[in-house]
Design a protein around this motif. Structure first.
Motif: not given
Length: 181
Positions: A69-78, A104-107, A136-140, A160-161
């Motif tokens: 949330k702090e570094t990438a602006g994610y707002q929600s998770r499930d 959007d990124d796919e985290a 953990y993977i983050n796909i731009p 993460y969204f």
């Protein structure tokens, strides 16, 4: 441990080698321990989790979410829990086993089971990355990729969204060079 397979059959298992091979795509890959809490591990052993159990698990790993949330602006998770008993599972999974992109990124944080992401690199070569628990993977955004499960069809992943609008798959016409494992 993640496993990266190149089209020529070369296999990498070391994080620094995998990161180097994926660097042209700006994909982030990290090892994130789940921890040693017995209750958390018991939840991961179950195929079906109630909403309360999912939230209990998510709270146990929320320190990662707070960082995102702090570094990438994610707002929600499930917590996504896929298992073979899900009705119409093959139809659901077929939405993602073709080349596609997202706006959007796919985290994803894989916490149980195994899954495979494939990627088309800028030189049009392709690679497949097998992810296992605690990765953990983050796909731009706009990275051409595909996704499928191993024959066991079991995975639990924290998604993460930053929003939900950018997560619709946009299919491309690229043919996948790999055959499903």
């Amino acid at each position: 441990m993640a496993i990266l397979k190149l089209e020529d059959g070369t296999i990498y298992t070391q994080l620094h080698d995998i990161s180097r091979e994926l660097s042209s795509l700006n994909i982030q890959l990290n090892h994130w321990p789940v921890g040693d809490n017995l209750e958390t591990h018991n939840l991961l052993e179950k195929d079906v989790l109630s909403d309360d159990q999912k939230e209990e698990f998510l709270q146990s790993v929320d320190h990662y979410f707070e960082e995102l949330k702090e570094t990438a602006g994610y707002q929600s998770r499930d917590l996504l829990a896929i298992h073979p008993e899900i009705p119409n599972l093959d139809a659901i999974l077929s939405k993602f086993d073709k080349c596609h992109t997202h706006a959007d990124d796919e985290a994803r944080y894989i916490v149980a089971g195994i899954c495979i992401f494939g990627f088309v690199r800028p030189d049009d070569s392709q690679v497949e990355l097998t992810l296992q628990p605690q990765e953990y993977i983050n796909i731009p955004a706009n990275t051409e990729h595909w996704f499928y499960l191993t024959p066991e069809k079991r995975v639990k992943a924290v998604r993460y969204f930053s929003s939900t609008e950018g997560w619709t798959p946009h299919y491309t016409s690229t043919e996948i060079h790999f055959k499903k494992s």
